[in-house]
Structure formats: C-alpha cells, structure tokens
Design a protein around this motif. Structure first.
Motif, mmCIF file in Angstrom:
data_model
loop_
_atom_site.group_PDB
_atom_site.id
_atom_site.type_symbol
_atom_site.label_atom_id
_atom_site.label_comp_id
_atom_site.label_asym_id
_atom_site.label_seq_id
_atom_site.Cartn_x
_atom_site.Cartn_y
_atom_site.Cartn_z
ATOM 1 N N ILE A 192 0.626 -1.117 -0.025
ATOM 2 C CA ILE A 192 -0.016 -0.073 -0.027
ATOM 3 C C ILE A 192 0.701 1.368 -0.023
ATOM 4 N N GLN A 193 1.689 1.162 0.684
ATOM 5 C CA GLN A 193 2.862 2.321 0.983
ATOM 6 C C GLN A 193 3.608 2.514 -0.477
ATOM 7 N N GLN A 194 4.059 1.421 -0.917
ATOM 8 C CA GLN A 194 4.752 1.513 -2.175
ATOM 9 C C GLN A 194 3.739 2.192 -3.339
ATOM 10 N N LYS A 195 2.482 1.798 -3.398
ATOM 11 C CA LYS A 195 1.523 2.307 -4.351
ATOM 12 C C LYS A 195 1.537 3.689 -4.389
ATOM 13 N N PHE A 196 1.547 4.291 -2.949
ATOM 14 C CA PHE A 196 1.451 5.754 -3.010
ATOM 15 C C PHE A 196 2.750 6.477 -3.333
ATOM 16 N N PHE A 238 -4.414 7.637 -14.245
ATOM 17 C CA PHE A 238 -4.460 8.480 -13.200
ATOM 18 C C PHE A 238 -3.266 9.209 -13.275
ATOM 19 N N GLU A 239 -1.933 8.405 -13.168
ATOM 20 C CA GLU A 239 -0.633 9.096 -13.166
ATOM 21 C C GLU A 239 -0.627 10.048 -14.367
ATOM 22 N N LYS A 240 -1.075 9.856 -15.346
ATOM 23 C CA LYS A 240 -0.785 10.921 -16.708
ATOM 24 C C LYS A 240 -1.650 11.986 -16.368
ATOM 25 N N ILE A 241 -3.077 11.888 -15.766
ATOM 26 C CA ILE A 241 -3.923 12.818 -15.750
ATOM 27 C C ILE A 241 -3.371 13.701 -14.307
ATOM 28 N N ILE A 242 -2.924 13.383 -13.203
ATOM 29 C CA ILE A 242 -2.225 14.065 -12.218
ATOM 30 C C ILE A 242 -1.139 14.716 -12.885
ATOM 31 N N ALA A 243 -0.362 14.255 -13.696
ATOM 32 C CA ALA A 243 0.674 15.116 -14.249
ATOM 33 C C ALA A 243 0.431 16.159 -15.141
ATOM 34 N N ILE A 244 -0.781 16.035 -15.982
ATOM 35 C CA ILE A 244 -0.758 17.203 -16.909
ATOM 36 C C ILE A 244 -2.034 17.911 -16.672
ATOM 37 N N LEU A 274 -7.555 22.739 -2.766
ATOM 38 C CA LEU A 274 -6.924 21.921 -1.878
ATOM 39 C C LEU A 274 -5.245 21.956 -2.551
ATOM 40 N N ASN A 275 -4.523 21.695 -1.656
ATOM 41 C CA ASN A 275 -3.195 21.786 -2.310
ATOM 42 C C ASN A 275 -2.776 20.343 -3.087
ATOM 43 N N ASP A 276 -1.818 20.576 -3.875
ATOM 44 C CA ASP A 276 -1.749 19.486 -5.093
ATOM 45 C C ASP A 276 -1.604 17.970 -4.249
ATOM 46 N N ASN A 277 -0.637 18.068 -3.134
ATOM 47 C CA ASN A 277 -0.496 16.683 -2.327
ATOM 48 C C ASN A 277 -1.637 16.192 -1.688
ATOM 49 N N LEU A 278 -2.588 16.942 -1.246
ATOM 50 C CA LEU A 278 -3.950 16.202 -0.737
ATOM 51 C C LEU A 278 -4.778 15.912 -1.689
ATOM 52 N N VAL A 279 -4.830 16.386 -3.066
ATOM 53 C CA VAL A 279 -5.566 16.007 -4.227
ATOM 54 C C VAL A 279 -4.848 14.670 -4.635
ATOM 55 N N LYS A 280 -3.606 14.597 -4.568
ATOM 56 C CA LYS A 280 -3.139 13.259 -5.117
ATOM 57 C C LYS A 280 -3.413 12.245 -4.106
ATOM 58 N N LYS A 281 -3.263 12.351 -2.984
ATOM 59 C CA LYS A 281 -3.419 11.492 -1.791
ATOM 60 C C LYS A 281 -4.881 10.907 -1.890
ATOM 61 N N TYR A 282 -5.928 11.930 -1.953
ATOM 62 C CA TYR A 282 -7.282 11.631 -1.984
ATOM 63 C C TYR A 282 -7.492 10.441 -3.004
ATOM 64 N N PHE A 283 -7.208 10.900 -4.266
ATOM 65 C CA PHE A 283 -7.329 10.310 -5.357
ATOM 66 C C PHE A 283 -6.520 8.698 -5.465
ATOM 67 N N ILE A 284 -5.571 8.716 -4.935
ATOM 68 C CA ILE A 284 -4.696 7.372 -4.526
ATOM 69 C C ILE A 284 -5.459 6.527 -3.852
ATOM 70 N N TYR A 309 -2.290 3.696 6.993
ATOM 71 C CA TYR A 309 -1.308 4.601 6.364
ATOM 72 C C TYR A 309 -1.795 5.837 6.283
ATOM 73 N N VAL A 310 -2.997 5.951 5.677
ATOM 74 C CA VAL A 310 -3.736 7.273 5.587
ATOM 75 C C VAL A 310 -3.758 8.080 6.516
ATOM 76 N N SER A 311 -4.096 7.604 8.068
ATOM 77 C CA SER A 311 -4.021 8.273 9.312
ATOM 78 C C SER A 311 -2.732 8.588 9.835
ATOM 79 N N LYS A 312 -1.822 8.190 9.368
ATOM 80 C CA LYS A 312 -0.433 8.655 9.554
ATOM 81 C C LYS A 312 0.405 9.603 8.899
ATOM 82 N N ASN A 313 -0.512 9.686 7.694
ATOM 83 C CA ASN A 313 0.385 10.589 6.787
ATOM 84 C C ASN A 313 -0.751 11.707 6.045
#
Length: 202
Positions: free
Chosen positions: A77-81, A154-160, A169-179, A198-202
């Motif tokens: 799970i952490q690896q995927k993030f 998803f990765e492609k959409i996030i990048a472009i 929301l800041n970019d990191n929160l958006v990414k974390k939510y969608f992941i 993982y989410v509760s700690k990060n």
C-alpha cells in the motif's frame, strides 16, 4: 562504466534543457566539454543517437531512483502511494519546452522515449498489483491488465491536468485523495485496513 560517455550525456541534457534540443549542435557540446568532435563521434554516431541515449539515460536513472525508494517499503500500500504520488520521476508525462522541441523536431525519438517510460512505469504498477494480490491486500480476481492501465491513466492525468488544483486543496492532498480512492477500488478488507492505517499516519 564509460566515464567519457556519461560526461557527454550529462553535458547534453544540461544544454538541451538550457538552450533547446533543436539549437544544440555536436560542435557546441564538444566545445563545452573541451573535447574533440572525434571523441564525441567515437561514442555516438550523430546528434540523433546522442539525443536518444541522453533521454534514455534520464528515464532509466529516474526509474532506478524510484525502484530504490520503494524497495524497502514495509508494505504494498505504501509502495503504491510512492509510485503514484511523485510524478517528477516521469519526465515524459509533463510538458515543457525541451520536450516540446523533441516532439516537434525529433518525433520518432519522442515516441520511442514515451514508450520506454510508459513501459517501465506500467511494469512498476503491475509488479505492485501482483505482490498485493499475493499478500492478500488486493482482490485476486481483478483484471490485472486493465488495472495497470487504470492506475497509469490516473498518473498521466495528475501530471498534466491543471484542473485538479481548482478544488481548493493543495496538490498533495488531491493526489492522496485520488490514490486512496483507486486503492480502495481493488483492495481486500485486509488491504483497506492497511490503507486506513497508512492514511491516518500521513
């Protein structure tokens, strides 16, 4: 390890980024390195060969860095993030002047590099899915091929796609939510438990 070849590649990417792929010549590179053109041509057959090797090295290096980063993750799970959060690893998912010139003046090389990077990225995602199924964190009956494409898209959409930043929301929160949403779509109960931990700690 060919030290001279690495010096040429490093100088080339510096000049390609600063001046432009189209403008940089073999003469400019040899002059900047205080190296004869003969030495340059001993390592590369011409400018196109140099361009291909330079961008190929950039992609391989960034992917290797990412592989080293995820190697010691405590779970899948952490690896995927990590794989999906930092799209700075994937230079050919972004748009900039250097890549714009490469695409317009050397389209065959551009397509080859896009394909190389996509294959390496998809391979990382696929390995994560296979290991996740083996560890009981992802559902065993998911279609692996389609799931790889799903996560890659998803990765492609996030990048472009700049529109994601408009949700206030800041970019990191958006990414974390969608992941998190993506992982929930393929996770088992055990996987969701690990995800929430993982989410509760990060």
């Amino acid at each position: 390890m060919d030290v001279i070849k690495d010096q040429i590649i490093n100088k080339s990417i510096e000049l390609f980024t600063q001046i432009g792929v189209k403008v940089v010549t073999m003469d400019m590179i040899s002059k900047d390195l205080c190296m004869s053109k003969k030495t340059l041509y001993e390592h590369f057959s011409g400018k196109e060969d140099l361009i291909k090797n330079t961008f190929s090295k950039c992609i391989s290096t960034t992917i290797q860095d990412l592989e080293n980063k995820i190697k010691n993750c405590p779970n899948i799970i952490q690896q995927k993030f990590i794989i999906l959060e930092d799209n700075n690893y994937f230079i050919f998912l972004k748009e900039n002047q250097t890549l714009f010139q490469l695409k317009n003046f050397y389209p065959d090389i551009y397509i080859e590099m896009i394909t190389l990077q996509n294959n390496l990225l998809k391979s990382l995602i696929k390995n994560n899915i296979i290991l996740g199924i083996e560890e009981g964190l992802y559902r065993p009956k998911i279609n692996k091929k389609l799931t790889v494409e799903y996560f890659y898209l998803f990765e492609k959409i996030i990048a472009i796609d700049d529109n994601l930043s408009k949700v206030h929301l800041n970019d990191n929160l958006v990414k974390k939510y969608f992941i998190e949403l993506l992982i929930r779509s393929i996770a088992t109960k055990k996987g969701i438990k690990e995800l929430e931990k993982y989410v509760s700690k990060n």
